[in-house]
Design an enzyme around this catalytic site. Sequence first.
Site, mmCIF file in Angstrom:
data_model
loop_
_atom_site.group_PDB
_atom_site.id
_atom_site.type_symbol
_atom_site.label_atom_id
_atom_site.label_comp_id
_atom_site.label_asym_id
_atom_site.label_seq_id
_atom_site.Cartn_x
_atom_site.Cartn_y
_atom_site.Cartn_z
ATOM 1 N N TYR A 262 21.582 27.899 -59.715
ATOM 2 C CA TYR A 262 20.957 27.526 -60.981
ATOM 3 C C TYR A 262 20.967 26.006 -61.155
ATOM 4 C CZ TYR A 262 21.787 32.485 -62.047
ATOM 5 O OH TYR A 262 21.832 33.854 -62.009
ATOM 6 N N HIS B 279 24.737 36.776 -54.117
ATOM 7 C CA HIS B 279 23.555 36.483 -54.922
ATOM 8 C C HIS B 279 22.273 36.917 -54.215
ATOM 9 C CE1 HIS B 279 21.696 33.268 -57.846
ATOM 10 N NE2 HIS B 279 21.234 34.483 -58.047
#
Length: 311
Positions: free
Chosen positions: A56, A122
């Site tokens: 992110y 992820h």
Amino acid sequence: MQYRILGQTGLNVSALAFGGSSLGSAFRTINEHEGIRAVRVAIENGINLIDTAPYYGATTAETVLGKALKTIPRDQYYLATKVARYGSEIKDFDFSAKRITASVDESLTRLRVDYVDFIQVHDMEFGDLDQIVNETIPALQKLKTIGKIRFVGISCLPVKLFRHVLDRVHVDQIQSYCHYCLNDTALADLLPYLKQKGVAIFNSAPLAMRLLSDEGPPAWHPAPAALRAKCAEAAAFCRARGTEIGKLALQFSLANPAIHTNIVGTADPVRMLKNIRDSAEPLDNNLLAEVQKILAPVHNFTWPSGRKENN
């Protein structure tokens, strides 16, 4: 604020969690000080789970979150981050034991903590599932034994992959996104299986990454045109009745006690307070029924993600 026990972890977590993607400017360019305040407002008002990732904002989200958490006692929150994804291209994924071990240490440094409660693989649909089962997850389990992490999890978009992995290796937690919301409830079919496995469930993006919002989705959103159009129609319907589709969407996801926690990202402290207030109000079942009728033609519409064989 409602609290629920996270699977077999024993943790009592808020049904509404803070999503860290917003701190990496995933949806808009943020003011760092505003983002820090949003984190503190969340914790001050009962949210006790924060989820983030190195991906992110190219580590920005973790860095900003670390600044926000430095003056907050560690026992006031549970912290989740991720490994293996570091950018948008296939070359930016690395599921090797060496890289994910280093990645955990890098995240701990940015977050300014000695351990995290959850480490998640992820977007595992971008990897070789055999490698994830036989190398990535065992490497994380080793980090668990030395106290750098407390629980091991996996995340992905294609729902079918959870069963594929969980049938082969134990994990403590899963994170699914965009699959338990007004327009898509594909995760619901898997809930009995996950309960049997004792797995903690993070439901991310109950607003379907802003498909279910008055602002509408960001330009990068991968939703097909038909889904975008129907979500916009449903949003207009809610506005005409004096409310927001985002409020309805949040309440819908929170209403299912089998979903342990719902992750919503905002770097706006005012919006964070609104989300918390909205989550405490009762669901309007009549409005829900009308909106579900609008969305019925695109129910469970999704998009491909990751390797072709994983979709």
